[in-house]
Design an enzyme around this catalytic site. Structure first.
Site, PDB file in Angstrom:
ATOM      1  CD  GLU A   1      -9.058   3.711  -1.080  1.00  0.00           C
ATOM      2  OE1 GLU A   1      -8.926   4.083   0.016  1.00  0.00           O
ATOM      3  OE2 GLU A   1      -9.802   4.203  -1.862  1.00  0.00           O
TER       4      GLU A   1
ATOM      5  CE  LYS B   1     -10.251  -7.230  10.507  1.00  0.00           C
ATOM      6  NZ  LYS B   1      -9.086  -6.291  11.707  1.00  0.00           N
TER       7      LYS B   1
ATOM      8  CD  GLU C   1       2.901   3.484   4.291  1.00  0.00           C
ATOM      9  OE1 GLU C   1       2.856   2.694   4.216  1.00  0.00           O
ATOM     10  OE2 GLU C   1       1.953   4.400   3.902  1.00  0.00           O
TER      11      GLU C   1
ATOM     12  CB  CYS D   1      -2.464   6.300   2.985  1.00  0.00           C
ATOM     13  SG  CYS D   1      -3.716   7.551   2.558  1.00  0.00           S
TER      14      CYS D   1
HETATM   15  P1  NAD Z   1      -2.499  -3.323   7.840  1.00  0.00           P
HETATM   16  O1  NAD Z   1      -2.425  -3.809   6.400  1.00  0.00           O
HETATM   17  O2  NAD Z   1      -1.501  -3.732   8.844  1.00  0.00           O
HETATM   18  O3  NAD Z   1      -3.927  -3.752   8.287  1.00  0.00           O
HETATM   19  C1  NAD Z   1      -5.145  -3.179   7.679  1.00  0.00           C
HETATM   20  C2  NAD Z   1      -6.282  -3.830   7.935  1.00  0.00           C
HETATM   21  O4  NAD Z   1      -6.332  -5.257   7.189  1.00  0.00           O
HETATM   22  C3  NAD Z   1      -6.565  -4.180   9.266  1.00  0.00           C
HETATM   23  O5  NAD Z   1      -8.183  -4.070   9.740  1.00  0.00           O
HETATM   24  C4  NAD Z   1      -6.070  -5.791   9.732  1.00  0.00           C
HETATM   25  O6  NAD Z   1      -6.597  -6.143  10.744  1.00  0.00           O
HETATM   26  C5  NAD Z   1      -6.419  -6.177   8.313  1.00  0.00           C
HETATM   27  N1  NAD Z   1      -5.737  -7.390   7.905  1.00  0.00           N
HETATM   28  C6  NAD Z   1      -4.328  -7.418   8.275  1.00  0.00           C
HETATM   29  N2  NAD Z   1      -3.966  -8.758   7.732  1.00  0.00           N
HETATM   30  C7  NAD Z   1      -5.014  -9.437   7.181  1.00  0.00           C
HETATM   31  C8  NAD Z   1      -5.347 -10.657   6.342  1.00  0.00           C
HETATM   32  N3  NAD Z   1      -4.280 -11.276   6.340  1.00  0.00           N
HETATM   33  N4  NAD Z   1      -6.515 -10.881   5.768  1.00  0.00           N
HETATM   34  C9  NAD Z   1      -7.589  -9.841   5.963  1.00  0.00           C
HETATM   35  N5  NAD Z   1      -7.247  -8.653   6.546  1.00  0.00           N
HETATM   36  C10 NAD Z   1      -5.996  -8.588   7.331  1.00  0.00           C
HETATM   37  O7  NAD Z   1      -2.362  -1.732   7.725  1.00  0.00           O
HETATM   38  P2  NAD Z   1      -2.470  -0.703   9.135  1.00  0.00           P
HETATM   39  O8  NAD Z   1      -1.294  -0.849   9.672  1.00  0.00           O
HETATM   40  O9  NAD Z   1      -3.720  -0.846   9.984  1.00  0.00           O
HETATM   41  O10 NAD Z   1      -2.571   0.630   8.448  1.00  0.00           O
HETATM   42  C11 NAD Z   1      -1.511   1.383   7.797  1.00  0.00           C
HETATM   43  C12 NAD Z   1      -1.463   1.129   6.296  1.00  0.00           C
HETATM   44  O11 NAD Z   1      -2.490   1.437   5.668  1.00  0.00           O
HETATM   45  C13 NAD Z   1      -0.231   2.148   5.759  1.00  0.00           C
HETATM   46  O12 NAD Z   1       0.477   1.385   4.829  1.00  0.00           O
HETATM   47  C14 NAD Z   1      -0.945   3.158   5.012  1.00  0.00           C
HETATM   48  O13 NAD Z   1      -0.477   3.691   3.806  1.00  0.00           O
HETATM   49  C15 NAD Z   1      -2.237   2.194   4.503  1.00  0.00           C
HETATM   50  N6  NAD Z   1      -3.301   3.280   4.209  1.00  0.00           N
HETATM   51  C16 NAD Z   1      -3.687   3.683   2.692  1.00  0.00           C
HETATM   52  C17 NAD Z   1      -4.620   4.458   2.605  1.00  0.00           C
HETATM   53  C18 NAD Z   1      -4.818   4.639   1.086  1.00  0.00           C
HETATM   54  O14 NAD Z   1      -6.001   5.233   0.754  1.00  0.00           O
HETATM   55  N7  NAD Z   1      -4.024   4.361   0.015  1.00  0.00           N
HETATM   56  C19 NAD Z   1      -5.352   5.175   3.544  1.00  0.00           C
HETATM   57  C20 NAD Z   1      -4.882   4.789   4.945  1.00  0.00           C
HETATM   58  C21 NAD Z   1      -3.841   3.851   5.089  1.00  0.00           C
END
Ligand code: NAD
Length: 491
Positions: free
Chosen positions: A248, A173, A381, A282
């Site tokens: 992550e 997804k 962040e 990230c």
């Molecule tokens: P997000 O948490 O808003 O969304 C990530 C994914 O989760 C999307 O596909 C979204 O549709 C889905 N999602 C949202 N709510 C959900 C729910 N209730 N149930 C299931 N899925 C759900 O994150 P974002 O804004 O897309 O990405 C940025 C974030 O990702 C930042 O905090 C960044 O640090 C983090 N990140 C972490 C790493 C790592 O390896 N630690 C790598 C890349 C990004």
């Protein structure tokens, strides 16, 4: 219209819903995308379940699966330009960073895990001549892979490759703000002729498609990359069906520069580590901790650098920073500038839309000084091209500031005293630390965060601790004593 990919076929949404994905340089729609709901997730999970229970994939040897994975890697290389153009258009990440970084790395993810799965070994626990105990690994089942919008193709392959190498089947997804390259991945996997149902893709929003995947009783694994708050919600929502999670999550990683550091290399590293990938990274080194002796010189060199960063069209080869992903994200980053000012920090460079760039989500590379670690701008962040600078006196103070935060993903330490660098690196509460280096990854090493930056490690054989089940087989080698019951008690 971009569709879901279920059982090796591209299909529209069961409820006919769709959404538009925007080009961040203009905010005009690029394409419409099928928006998945519980019905699409259910169809995808059922296909994955059938492929797992009845299909050949989990029963193949690692070598046989590896052939498919290497083919996927080859096809990524073959279609690299097309994938890169899509990714640049959908995310706004500059061309050079996608073409030289994210796409080759995506192919490497498949090549690497194709080999790594073949190296997995078992442990044997002999008990004299009485028993031979040993471990076996097997695939877990159906995995839900949920990815964020930053560097989507690389992150999707980072999950899909070890998941499939371990013999699982999956439903991916992708994030709703950058769904297009996942479609390319599905097309490549179709071209690689992988058995039906092994890889499935459902587009859509987190609260509908994502949440349905997390709650589905036939899904055993959730590998999630995204925000910490989303990760917490996913764990809550997956508790009812007892999922295994790999998380992550977010970060606010320190770059620590000591007086004795190689000034120019530290300056290059500190700059690249936060402004590359538009700061939407990230592992961004978004808190710069400078030792007092070099503070003034480093900040003025940094100011000159940051003002000089080329912001522009991400398709152009010389662009260093492109537009942020989405207008909502632009507003969020912009709002942090007010937070910083209200807290008494100074926006030394940037802090707004670059002059003359009226369209799209461009945000000028930003440097903020006069920052205390307790301020929100230092603790939260921002996920944009924004760097805060904090001075420190000595090693202990550097460590205290570095660790005084909810996150613990990465750290970057610059010093000519490597022993000090290692000592600090080992005491920093982060899953990853680099000494005198920016973020250079070795795929054999464990990747992941501590504290609120994540749970679990992926990378190398560590990925298979998540993506494979370990079982123990106990074999009796002789006639060991078995206590009897009900044998000699007859009256
Ligand atoms: P997000 O948490 O808003 O969304 C990530 C994914 O989760 C999307 O596909 C979204 O549709 C889905 N999602 C949202 N709510 C959900 C729910 N209730 N149930 C299931 N899925 C759900 O994150 P974002 O804004 O897309 O990405 C940025 C974030 O990702 C930042 O905090 C960044 O640090 C983090 N990140 C972490 C790493 C790592 O390896 N630690 C790598 C890349 C990004």
């Amino acid at each position: 219209m971009i569709q879901h990919f279920i059982n090796n076929k591209f299909v529209p949404s069961a409820e006919g819903k769709s959404f538009e994905t925007l080009n961040p340089t203009t905010n005009k729609p690029i394409d419409s995308v099928a928006s998945g709901t519980a019905a699409d997730i259910d169809a995808a999970v059922k296909a994955a379940r059938k492929a797992f229970d009845e299909g050949p994939w989990p029963r193949m040897s690692a070598d046989e699966r590896g052939k498919y994975l290497r083919k996927i890697g080859d096809l990524i290389i073959k279609h690299a330009d097309e994938i890169a153009e899509t990714e640049i258009e959908d995310t706004g990440i500059p061309s050079s960073q996608i073409k030289k970084g994210a796409i080759p790395r995506a192919a490497d993810n498949f090549y690497f895990f194709a080999e790594e799965a073949k190296k997995l070994t078992s442990e044997v626990f002999p008990v004299g001549d009485k028993f031979m105990n040993y471990t076996v690994r097997r695939p877990v089942g159906v995995a839900g892979l949920i990815t964020p919008w930053n560097t989507p193709f690389m992150l999707e392959t980072w999950k899909t490759a070890p998941c499939l190498a371990g013999g699982n089947t999956c439903v991916l997804k992708p994030a709703e703000w950058s769904p297009l390259s996942a479609d390319k991945l599905a097309r490549i996997i179709q071209e690689a002729d992988i058995p039906p149902g092994v890889f499935n893709l459902v587009h859509g929003f987190g609260e509908s498609a994502g949440a349905s995947l997390v709650a589905h009783p036939q899904v055993q694994l959730i590998s999630f990359t995204g925000e910490t708050s989303t990760g917490k919600e996913i764990i809550r929502n997956g508790a009812g069906t007892l999922k295994r999670f790999s998380m992550e999550l977010g970060g606010k990683s320190p770059t620590i520069v000591f007086n004795d550091a190689d000034f120019d290399r530290a300056l290059d590293g500190a700059t690249f580590q936060v402004y590359s990938l538009n700061g939407e990274r990230c592992t961004a080194g978004s808190r710069l901790l400078l030792q007092q002796g070099i503070y003034d010189k480093f900040v003025s060199a940094l100011e000159a650098r940051v003002k000089n960063i080329r912001v522009g069209d991400p398709h152009e080869a010389q662009t260093e920073v492109g537009p942020l992903i989405h207008p909502e994200h632009w507003q969020r980053v912009r709002a942090y500038m007010d937070v910083a000012r209200q807290e008494g920090a100074k926006i030394a460079v940037g802090g707004e839309r670059p002059t003359g760039m009226t369209d799209g989500n461009y945000f000028a590379p930003t440097l903020i000084t006069g920052v205390k670690n307790s301020m929100r701008i230092a603790q939260e962040e921002v996920f944009g091209p924004v760097l805060v600078v904090i001075p420190f006196k000595d090693d202990e103070e550097a460590l205290r500031i570095a660790n005084d935060i909810q996150y613990g993903l990465a750290a970057y330490i610059w010093t000519s005293n490597v022993a000090r660098g290692q000592h600090i690196a080992e005491r920093i509460e982060s899953g990853l630390a680099w000494v005198n280096s920016h973020n250079v990854r070795d795929l054999r090493t464990p990747f992941g965060g501590s504290k609120n930056s994540g749970i679990g490690r992926e990378g190398g054989h560590y990925s298979f601790e998540f993506y494979m089940e370990m079982a123990t087989v106990h074999v009796a080698l002789g006639n060991h004593h078995i206590p009897t019951m009900g044998k000699e008690n007859k009256k």
